[in-house]
Motif scaffolding. Structure first.
Motif, PDB file in Angstrom:
ATOM      1  N   ARG A  67     -48.187   2.047  62.992  1.00 12.34           N
ATOM      2  CA  ARG A  67     -47.730   3.153  63.843  1.00 12.34           C
ATOM      3  C   ARG A  67     -48.669   4.347  63.707  1.00 12.34           C
ATOM      4  O   ARG A  67     -49.075   4.952  64.703  1.00 12.34           O
ATOM      5  CB  ARG A  67     -46.299   3.554  63.459  1.00 12.34           C
ATOM      6  N   ILE A  68     -49.057   4.674  62.475  1.00 14.12           N
ATOM      7  CA  ILE A  68     -49.954   5.807  62.240  1.00 14.12           C
ATOM      8  C   ILE A  68     -51.314   5.562  62.887  1.00 14.12           C
ATOM      9  O   ILE A  68     -51.887   6.449  63.520  1.00 14.12           O
ATOM     10  CB  ILE A  68     -50.088   6.088  60.731  1.00 14.12           C
ATOM     11  N   ILE A  69     -51.847   4.364  62.738  1.00 22.78           N
ATOM     12  CA  ILE A  69     -53.143   4.027  63.343  1.00 22.78           C
ATOM     13  C   ILE A  69     -53.071   4.157  64.856  1.00 22.78           C
ATOM     14  O   ILE A  69     -53.969   4.730  65.492  1.00 22.78           O
ATOM     15  CB  ILE A  69     -53.600   2.622  62.916  1.00 22.78           C
ATOM     16  N   ALA A  70     -51.992   3.655  65.452  1.00 28.62           N
ATOM     17  CA  ALA A  70     -51.833   3.756  66.907  1.00 28.62           C
ATOM     18  C   ALA A  70     -51.764   5.217  67.341  1.00 28.62           C
ATOM     19  O   ALA A  70     -52.349   5.595  68.370  1.00 28.62           O
ATOM     20  CB  ALA A  70     -50.579   3.005  67.351  1.00 28.62           C
ATOM     21  N   ARG A  76     -56.438  10.883  68.886  1.00 26.55           N
ATOM     22  CA  ARG A  76     -57.766  11.135  68.325  1.00 26.55           C
ATOM     23  C   ARG A  76     -57.725  12.280  67.326  1.00 26.55           C
ATOM     24  O   ARG A  76     -58.705  12.991  67.116  1.00 26.55           O
ATOM     25  CB  ARG A  76     -58.812  11.421  69.412  1.00 26.55           C
ATOM     26  N   GLU A  77     -56.559  12.491  66.684  1.00 31.62           N
ATOM     27  CA  GLU A  77     -56.420  13.510  65.643  1.00 31.62           C
ATOM     28  C   GLU A  77     -56.180  12.837  64.304  1.00 31.62           C
ATOM     29  O   GLU A  77     -55.382  11.905  64.205  1.00 31.62           O
ATOM     30  CB  GLU A  77     -55.262  14.461  65.956  1.00 31.62           C
ATOM     31  N   ALA A  78     -56.876  13.349  63.290  1.00 33.91           N
ATOM     32  CA  ALA A  78     -56.728  12.819  61.943  1.00 33.91           C
ATOM     33  C   ALA A  78     -57.281  13.854  60.966  1.00 33.91           C
ATOM     34  O   ALA A  78     -57.831  14.874  61.361  1.00 33.91           O
ATOM     35  CB  ALA A  78     -57.490  11.504  61.801  1.00 33.91           C
ATOM     36  N   LYS A 104     -59.106  16.954  65.943  1.00 36.49           N
ATOM     37  CA  LYS A 104     -59.766  15.967  66.778  1.00 36.49           C
ATOM     38  C   LYS A 104     -60.940  15.371  66.017  1.00 36.49           C
ATOM     39  O   LYS A 104     -61.734  16.102  65.432  1.00 36.49           O
ATOM     40  CB  LYS A 104     -60.259  16.560  68.095  1.00 36.49           C
ATOM     41  N   VAL A 105     -61.023  14.063  66.024  1.00 33.86           N
ATOM     42  CA  VAL A 105     -62.140  13.394  65.366  1.00 33.86           C
ATOM     43  C   VAL A 105     -62.845  12.471  66.326  1.00 33.86           C
ATOM     44  O   VAL A 105     -62.344  12.098  67.332  1.00 33.86           O
ATOM     45  CB  VAL A 105     -61.680  12.597  64.112  1.00 33.86           C
TER      46      VAL A 105
END
Length: 105
Positions: A67-70, A76-78, A104-105
């Motif tokens: 879920r977190i990866i999706a 596109r935030e991490a 944003k990454v």
């Protein structure tokens, strides 16, 4: 038939390999074979948890990871590793930093 080959490494690396192999109860040769074979190197208790699908390997934990990866892929935030590392290195110092925020990454 296994033939022996000598490989040159620095003393610090040799000490680390010896310590890791000893901690796992295997030879340095077997440890290096696992490293190059791509096997996951875990402490025995963690390896048992992985094999049993418990802890970080439980269905619930893996579903949460997915879920977190999706969500990261969608937004596109991490929090980049370097931000986390800088924050962790500040722990226990007079200038402890607040936790980094996603960007944003």
């Amino acid at each position: 038939m296994n033939s022996k080959v000598r490989i040159e490494i620095d003393a610090e690396t040799a000490e680390q390999l010896n310590a890791q192999a000893e901690a796992r109860g295997i030879s340095v040769s077997d440890l290096v074979a696992e490293l190059v074979g791509g096997d996951m190197l875990l402490a025995p208790d963690l390896d048992a948890m992985r094999a049993a699908g418990e802890g970080a390997w439980s269905k619930e934990a893996l579903a949460e990871d997915a879920r977190i990866i999706a969500e990261v892929e969608r937004t596109r935030e991490a929090v980049p590793w370097e931000d986390v590392k800088t924050w962790m290195e500040s722990w226990g110092t007079a200038k402890e930093l607040p936790p980094p925020k996603p960007r944003k990454v």
